[in-house]
Structure formats: structure tokens, C-alpha cells
Design an enzyme around this catalytic site. Structure first.
Site, PDB file in Angstrom:
ATOM      1  CG  ASN A  45      -1.749   1.208   1.366  1.00 18.92           C
ATOM      2  OD1 ASN A  45      -1.828   2.007   0.430  1.00 18.92           O
ATOM      3  ND2 ASN A  45      -2.396   1.372   2.514  1.00 18.92           N
TER       4      ASN A  45
ATOM      5  N   GLY B 251       1.815   2.284  10.951  1.00 16.64           N
ATOM      6  CA  GLY B 251       2.777   3.377  10.881  1.00 16.64           C
ATOM      7  C   GLY B 251       3.418   3.740  12.214  1.00 16.64           C
TER       8      GLY B 251
ATOM      9  CG  HIS C 197      -6.056   1.903   4.790  1.00 13.49           C
ATOM     10  ND1 HIS C 197      -5.689   2.910   5.653  1.00 13.49           N
ATOM     11  CD2 HIS C 197      -5.017   1.034   4.756  1.00 13.49           C
ATOM     12  CE1 HIS C 197      -4.476   2.652   6.121  1.00 13.49           C
ATOM     13  NE2 HIS C 197      -4.047   1.520   5.588  1.00 13.49           N
TER      14      HIS C 197
END
Ligand code: PGA
Length: 257
Positions: A11, A171, A94
């Protein structure tokens, strides 16, 4: 017992430019990989990426899809257009789309239906946030996400992927441990069994996403119900991405013997 072909999906989010993205997958050109590899570039690069990867076995996916088919919806791109452009997969729901662009289970449900109708494989993303995890409502959140996003949708099992992406892991460098990820994936498969029956649920590939890198990919992929990985940051780094895909290939080859 079904064997599910391991799958790695990159992604790339809103990252570029094209040169950097090409560099991160250049080593896949001319190579066979037993695992399935998919990259999801920003829309504007889909065509160029398809061209760049034409002598590879890498598939292209989109990061999103419109819930509308056509008409006065400025800025939108339909499932039919993505298919026409050469996409085979599309990410849906997402957590960044849910938190920043007001997507919810109802919009995901429409998008999953649109993707399936256009022979795109939806990769439905689900996952709890930190507060929900701390309040121990992860399973309730996931059940609701699955039930509402798949309401009325018929599946054969090999026509969809589900990505479990705990929001607190995305992240942050703080991936779920393989054991916790496996426990949740097992739960997701149980829920899918309730919704679709065991045969279909056994065919559905479940991916883990959230701070995957070349160091944790092997242990995550070796879990029984983890069939693949959805990779953000590390997919931009050629060294990490290749190593992650190689792990998936090792896993796929082990299934063949
Ligand atoms: P990350 O992102 O690998 O950078 O945590 C994963 C994702 O958002 O799909």
C-alpha cells in the site's frame, strides 16, 4: 483443508514519485514468485506501473474505489474504470479512509459489492483502534465491521481478501505480536465461518497489516490463519519489500511439498 496462496500487498499511499515506486519493485521484473504480489500505487500511476511491471507477475491494485458507478461525482473513480485500467485488486475501508474521509461500514459494503460486480478482488480492511483495544472490545468491533461491510454480499471465498489492520499498529513501528495477530485472525475466520460456512471461510485469505517489515514478516506469515501481509512504509524500501515477498514465497513453496 484448503491451501491459501500467500499474498503480499504493498500500500503505497500518497507516496511517490514514480521513480521511487519503480525502484521498489524493479527486482520483480522477469522473476517468478510462488506467492502473489500486488502493488497499490496512487491512481495516477496505475497505467505507468502496469507498463513498468509488464514482464513481471506482479498485480496492480487500487487504494480505494468509488461507491458510485458513474455520474456527477467529481474526483471519483469507479470500479469499472479501475478494472479497465488493469487493476485486479482494490483496498476498501483502510483505516485512514475511515478516520480521515468519513468512510464507514455502510460505504464499505457498497464498495465491496461494486468491486465484486466488476471482477476486482476487494481487500476489505478492518481493525480496532487503541481505545477499543484497551477497552477490550476488539472482537465486538471486528464482528460489527465484518457483518455490516459484508451484509447481503455473496462470496465464494477466493473472490475477496480481508486485511486485519489494528489502527494502533499502522505506521507506529509497533506491530501486533504474531501470537496476538494469529488469535485475532482465527477469530475473524470463525466469524466468516458463521457468515458463510466453513468451506468458504477456509478459502478466504486473511492478511495482517500494521508495521510489517523484513524482520517480523517471517513470524507473522508462519501463523496458521495469516495468509498474507498488507505492507505500508516498508513496501517503499526495495530491500524490505523484496525480503518480505521472499518470505511469502518460502511459505508458498513449503505448501507445495
Ligand atoms: P504500515 O502501514 O505498514 O506503514 O504500518 C500499513 C497500512 O496502512 O496498510
Amino acid at each position: 483443508m484448503h491451501t491459501r496462496r500467500p499474498i503480499i500487498i504493498a500500500n503505497w499511499k500518497l507516496n511517490g514519485g514514480l521513480d521511487l515506486l519503480c525502484t521498489s519493485v524493479a527486482s520483480f521484473i522477469g522473476k517468478h514468485h510462488e506467492a502473489e504480489i500486488v502493488v497499490c500505487p496512487p491512481y495516477i500511476y496505475i497505467r505507468e506501473m502496469l507498463n513498468f511491471l509488464r514482464h513481471s507477475e506482479v498485480f496492480i491494485g487500487s487504494q480505494n474505489v468509488s461507491k458510485f458507478e458513474s455520474g456527477a461525482y467529481t474526483g471519483e473513480t469507479s470500479a469499472q474504470m479501475l478494472k479497465e485500467a488493469g487493476c485486479e485488486f482494490c483496498l476498501i475501508g483502510h483505516s485512514e479512509r475511515r478516520s480521515m474521509f468519513r468512510e464507514n461500514n455502510a460505504s464499505c459494503q457498497i464498495k465491496v459489492a461494486r468491486a465484486l460486480a466488476n471482477k476486482l478482488t476487494p481487500v476489505l480492511c478492518i481493525g480496532e483502534n487503541e481505545e477499543q483495544r484497551d477497552n477490550q472490545v476488539t472482537k465486538d468491533v471486528l464482528t460489527r465491521q465484518l457483518e455490516e461491510s459484508l451484509e447481503g454480499i455473496e462470496l465464494t471465498g477466493d473472490d475477496i481478501c480481508i486485511a486485519y489492520e489494528p489502527v494502533w499498529a499502522i505506521g507506529t513501528g509497533n506491530a501486533a505480536s504474531p501470537e496476538i495477530a494469529q488469535e485475532v485472525h482465527q477469530f475473524i475466520r470463525q466469524e466468516l465461518t458463521c457468515l458463510y460456512g466453513a468451506e468458504t471461510a477456509q478459502k478466504i485469505r486473511l492478511l495482517y497489516g500494521g508495521s510489517v517489515n523484513k524482520n517480523n514478516a517471517k513470524d507473522l506469515l508462519s501463523q496458521q490463519d495469516i495468509d498474507g501481509l498488507l505492507v505500508g512504509g516498508a513496501s517503499l524500501d526495495p530491500d524490505h519489500f523484496l525480503a518480505i515477498c521472499q518470505q511469502a514465497t518460502i511459505q508458498a513453496e513449503a505448501q507445495l511439498v
